[in-house]
Motif scaffolding. Structure first.
Motif: not given
Lengths: 572, 596
Positions: A34, A48, A54, A61, A63, A65-71, A504
């Motif tokens: 990102r 996505v 994702l 965590r 930027a 990771a903040q878009w991820a289904d699972l971090w 984060m």
């Protein structure tokens, strides 16, 4: 690149950008695309939007990771532990792609044995990631019809970076996620042409077209074309060059477009060595810190707007790059500078003088020596708006993904099978200790680039200078306030930096960039333990401590945006 | 997503309000306290499809604290994974929300056409409101009391003394019953179809509704099958009652045939056209009729989910509809196996928040999806790409309740009423200088004179000056046009429009210039601002009218300019709002001679 080259014989990402949009599971591992690869991340987001899940593996965590289904926030340097745990879970759940393993790989049994000890519980204990989350990513990746594994410096900037890469490649081999449309392995590249630089032979072990310098046929072909004898051993990579300087074996260095005085780990040592050379030549578009140390500075032109030529992006697409502006007075195109040096050394290479003509002749020479570029004439590059390698023939195009051969029905067509790599878990060289209890990891931000030489000249509303980012818990424990200047120390040195509280991060983990070396010299802290296979240093894992300063340094203005950004983190 | 938030934090009340919609946060990443697992784990994908909860969340905060602070916006951003700038953009789009601090007690005084005629005044501290849809008992006031137990109530007619008392903390007296707005029901109900049950049934009781023939139509529809229902709809010739007069059966047929799934149905209950209140009366007086009608529509067109998009200024309609949906669900008439017939239909009320444009069918979609209620370009049409990108039936309340007589009596029998081009009966919203304002149901073909007569003729002391037909988006009719039959085809021929059925009767006392100014101000205020012709044109129109008023009739250049603006609005706007923003004003100038 070394990892991919070891397994597949070619060091490029195996998929195209468009395939990221057309896949089912995307794993970003040790990549904050990102911020660090924002264009690539747009393709991720399209994927996505098209329904892909994702997953982001990163100690922070980020930027991305903040878009991820699972971090999955693993501990720094536990990537092999995590990947082995995922592998064991895939194998034990009966989800390994046995057809691909039998058809296209070697060494599976050794690999199976190597990962067997990595139960979910053990993996969770070592990586910090809850077992359930490890199980979830394992099943999602293995069950996906198409899976993409992408990584960046979070994987490679370790003392065992190549092993890290190999452990990820293992996962793709285990699930058959390579050599098909939408399924692949993709190291994201940091510069618009870092792929092209390697492809053109600007690495110590390969000639143009990624051809191994140890191959006599290759040496012979290049040697006869150039009328010289090519050395039959690998050269030095950057880290080895510094070691050679230290030994006194290297006396003269010609640096083109690099700034090692600021980008090397343990940089004070690097500056010391550079300053001690007999002769240092720097060719750059800026008067960098390295250039300030040089005996001779050769002002280059900006490749992307003042030169003719080609660049190659992360998806192996060679694209024409055109000259739009004349360089400022005194600056010259890199090719022109090299040709002129050669001329004065008594070699008239005869490429002509018209920039376009020179560029095309050089390119045609590449095509004559590098089979994977042979089909890419300038006319064709223009007509097709770029072509991905390999492109051996002028009348055809290869699939957009690499290594489809591994799926061939006829064993003869499969070529060399891909070996599993039973690499061992190997924690960071520098463990945290009572004296240095915090784990420092480094990285990039969206609007700055490496040491800031190229990006520091323009303003950005998101840039707040260097900070030492700490978790709210650590800030509380150490009594630190947002914006407060503190002293950060590692076994190698000490810097002062302002605190930025960032939720984060987890307790024990701190983060810095190295974008602002004039303000805070982060690489004073980092460790120069390097991977012997790739020469990359372990920028991602140092042990540090934070101490309050008796008095904040006078004259340092508070960083205005810190409050906002840190509040951002605290919001909610 | 990677949110960039300011340093503002939410209050406990705001968090609680947001939790009422979103549930209590289960992770520190979305608002809970930080737990050990949060150091190593976050699931953001679950938030990716939550934006449709934005308007309900904004309502929850607005109802709880009276306004929406920056801290609340940050917390909503965290819970919904939507950028705060987007949330701010949505919050500021809707008239009932405020992003600046204000009292928990909000008194919204209607300043629109019918209330203006009735002498509405706005005391200091009260909000000016566009039409509240209570025109039959103008002037009207909406009271919103934010708090733990938020209360929404209306008061009409409201005297200046009463309005001041509301501002000072008083409560609104109990509202008159819904059937007070339908004077016809006190007489012979046999002529009534859509209003037949209003006043007869208990609108809070499913049993009462069933005792009056309720849910017979759904049973009949299930016997016919979906294709049979659509055939009856096509045979009935029913035209949509929302203003555009599109054949409803064709719309259903088109959605039913779409291969894309799922299909959705939306009832447009955002009744905001000034002077319109018929849908309110149906929803308040016979709410189960709408629920049953939508269930039939959903059955016929293959929709498993439906929304009633209700304007936020209709507290009683909301209460009645929610009650009706609850009871219908409890009795298996909504839910996973409707009437034991094996089909599933889930229905909910979605509350608007004060935006006239959300009556535009595609603006509704954006509003439900959590965006600013800006109309979309067409094509694609809703029957192909509607709510959440899926084929969608959108019908007005009045259109939908016609489904019951069509299914029960058959499409052909229905087509026998009214005229060949305008079948069935029509609800007229009669307000202004008549003796008995209210909603009147007459067969299509009745004349304007007959409608006014049904409303008891002119009020004592009033002489007919003109009639605003169709509301602000309609046009003026003059006394010589009283015998034009009120059908789609006859009105079109007379260069008039029926619109939503507004019949606002003006007498000799009307200040026509002020009245026309209000129409222009209404359009300038309510333009969504998306397209330039409308955003700029409606303001320029208002300015020119002000100049004409000031400079007198000599300003020929301004009158030409006004005509130009009208042409641009009509030709170049994206949606029907801009297309109709000049019609009433033009007719006032050409037919009534205002400003000359």
């Amino acid at each position: 690149m070394v990892g991919l080259a070891t397994v597949f014989g070619a060091g490029g990402g195996t998929s195209s950008y468009a395939e990221i949009e057309d896949t089912d599971v995307i794993v970003l591992w040790g990549s904050n695309a990102r911020e660090a690869h924002p264009i690539f991340f747009h393709h991720v987001l399209k994927g996505v939007r098209n329904g892909a899940k994702l997953f982001v593996v990163d100690p922070r965590r980020s930027a991305s990771a903040q878009w991820a289904d699972l971090w999955l926030g693993n501990h720094v340097g536990t990537d092999i532990a995590l990947s082995h745990t995922i592998a064991r879970e895939i194998i034990h759940a009966g989800l390994a792609n046995s057809a691909f393993i039998e058809r296209a790989t070697t060494g599976f049994e050794e690999y199976r044995a190597a990962v067997e000890e990595w139960t979910l519980d053990r993996g969770a204990a070592v990586t910090g990631v809850p077992a359930e989350a490890i199980r979830e990513i394992a099943h999602a990746y293995a069950k996906a019809d198409r899976g993409q594994l992408c990584w960046t410096l979070g994987i490679t900037e370790h003392h065992n970076g190549v092993d890290n890469v190999l452990s990820l490649i293992n996962l793709a081999l285990l699930c058959g996620h390579v050599g098909r449309h939408g399924a692949g392995l993709n190291p994201l590249r940091g510069q618009n042409n870092v792929q092209g630089g390697g492809d053109m032979g600007a690495i110590p072990n390969r000639l143009a077209g990624f051809q191994d310098i140890l191959d006599p046929e290759v040496r012979q072909r290049f040697g006869s074309a150039w009328g010289v004898t090519i050395q039959d051993h690998y050269g030095w990579h950057l880290t080895q060059m510094f070691q050679a300087m230290e030994r006194g074996d290297l006396h003269a260095v010609y640096v083109i477009g690099e700034n090692p005085a600021q980008s090397e780990a343990d940089k004070e040592h690097a500056v010391h060595l550079l300053a001690g050379l007999d002769h240092l030549v720097v060719q750059d578009i800026f008067l960098t810190k390295t250039a300030e140390l040089a005996d001779v500075v050769l002002p280059g032109s900006a490749s992307w707007c003042e030169s003719e030529g080609t660049v190659t992006n992360s998806e192996r697409r060679v694209q024409r790059c055109r000259k739009a502006l004349d360089p400022p007075e005194g600056a010259r195109d890199d090719i022109q500078i090299i040709l002129e040096i050669c001329r004065r050394l008594g070699h008239e290479w005869g490429y002509g003088s018209d920039p376009l003509e020179v560029a095309e002749r050089v390119w045609n020479e590449v095509r004559s020596l590098s089979p994977m570029h042979a089909g890419m004439s300038y006319a064709r590059l223009e007509a097709l708006q770029g072509i991905q390698w390999p492109c051996p023939h002028e009348d055809s195009l290869e699939p957009s993904y690499l290594h489809g051969r591994l799926w061939a029905d006829d064993p003869a067509d499969r070529g060399r099978l891909a070996p599993f790599s039973p690499v061992a878990d190997d924690p960071p060289v520098e463990a945290t200790s009572d004296e240095f209890p915090l784990r420092l990891t480094t990285g990039r931000r969206l609007d700055s680039y490496n040491t800031g030489v190229q990006s520091g000249g323009f303003d950005s509303p998101l840039r707040w200078g260097e900070t030492i980012d700490v978790s709210p818990e650590d800030a509380l424990r150490l009594g630190l306030a947002d914006g407060e200047w503190v002293q950060v120390s590692s076994p190698r040195g000490t810097v002062n930096a302002p605190v930025r509280i960032d939720r984060m991060l987890r307790p024990g983990l701190v983060f810095m960039t190295f974008h602002f070396p004039e303000q805070v010299d982060t690489n004073v802290l980092t460790i120069d333990a390097t991977d012997p296979k790739s020469g990359t240093a372990e920028f991602k894992a140092a042990a540090v401590r934070i101490d309050k300063l008796p008095d904040e340094p006078a004259g340092v203005p508070p960083i205005e945006s810190i409050g906002e950004v840190a509040g951002a983190a605290a919001g909610g | 997503m990677d949110l960039k938030l300011s340093s503002h934090t939410p209050t406990t009340a705001e968090i609680e309000a947001i939790d009422t919609v979103m549930g209590v946060a289960d992770s520190s990443w979305y608002g809970a306290d930080r737990a050990a697992d949060d150091h190593h784990l976050a699931r953001s994908g679950q938030l990716r499809d939550q934006r449709h909860r934005l308007l309900p969340v904004l309502h929850a905060v607005n109802d709880r604290v009276g306004w929406i602070s920056r801290g609340a916006i940050n917390h909503i951003a965290t819970r919904l994974d939507v950028a705060p700038a987007e949330i701010y953009g949505v919050a500021t789009f809707y008239g009932l929300f405020s992003t600046t601090e204000r009292s928990t007690r909000q008194v919204h005084v209607c300043i629109d056409l019918a209330c203006r005629i009735a002498g509405a005044t706005v005391p200091a501290g009260a909000h000016e409101s566009p039409c509240l849809g209570l025109c039959e008992r103008a002037p009207a006031v909406l009271l919103i009391e934010a708090g733990d137990q938020p209360r929404h109530s209306v008061l009409a007619p409201a005297t200046p003394v009463q309005v001041r008392s509301l501002l000072d903390g008083g409560t609104a007296p109990t509202e008159s019953p819904a059937d007070a707005a339908t004077p016809q029901v006190t007489g012979d109900r046999d002529s009534l179809v859509l209003l037949r049950r209003v006043g007869l049934v208990d609108p809070t009781s499913l049993h009462s509704y069933r005792s009056q023939g309720g849910y017979a139509a759904l049973r009949r529809a299930i016997e016919m099958g979906p294709a049979g229902v659509i055939r009856e709809m096509l045979d009935s010739g029913i035209m949509g009652r929302g203003g555009a007069a599109f054949p409803a059966g064709r719309k259903w047929d088109a959605v039913a045939r779409q291969p894309a799934r799922p299909h959705y149905i939306v009832c447009n209950a955002d009744e905001s056209e000034p002077g319109t209140f018929k849908d309110r009366v149906i929803m308040e007086g016979d709410p189960f009729a709408l629920v049953e009608s939508m269930t039939i529509a959903a059955y016929a067109t293959g929709c498993e989910r439906g929304w009633i998009y209700l304007r936020g200024e209709y507290p009683r309609a909301r209460q009645r509809l929610i009650g009706a949906i609850e009871q219908a669900t409890a009795h298996g008439l909504l839910g996973d196996d409707v009437m034991g017939a094996g089909f599933s239909f889930h229905l909910e009320v979605f509350l608007g928040a004060g935006a006239y444009i959300c009556g535009e069918e595609t603006a509704i979609f954006n509003s439900i999806e959590g965006f600013r209620g800006e109309p979309r370009n067409k094509p694609p049409y809703p029957v192909e790409v509607g709510l959440f990108g899926k084929p969608t039936v959108v019908n007005n309340v009045e259109t939908l309740v016609n489904v019951l007589p069509i299914v029960l009596g058959g499409g052909q029998a229905y087509a026998q009423t009214g005229t060949s081009g305008s079948t069935g009966t029509k609800l007229f919203c009669v307000s202004g200088a008549v003796a008995r304002p209210g909603v009147f149901e007459l067969e299509f073909g009745a004349t304007l004179r007959q409608v006014i007569d049904a409303a008891g003729g002119m009020r004592a002391g009033s002489e007919l000056h003109s009639v605003l037909l169709g509301g602000a988006a309609g046009s003026f009719a003059v006394p010589t046009e009283l015998d034009v039959p009120l059908t789609f085809e006859d009105l079109r021929a007379a260069n008039l429009s029926l619109g939503s059925g507004v019949v606002m009767v003006l007498d000799q006392h009307v200040d026509l210039a002020a009245f026309v100014h209000r129409i222009a101000a209404f359009f300038a205020d309510e333009s969504c601002g998306q397209c330039v012709p409308c955003r700029v044109g409606t303001v320029r129109q208002q300015e020119v009218l002000a100049r004409l008023d000031r400079d007198g009739p000599g300003a020929v250049a301004d009158r030409d300019l006004l005509a130009d603006i009208g042409a641009v609005l009509r030709d170049a706007s994206i949606c029907g709002f801009g297309h109709s923003a000049h019609g009433a004003i033009e007719s006032a100038i050409t037919k009534l001679g205002v400003f000359s």
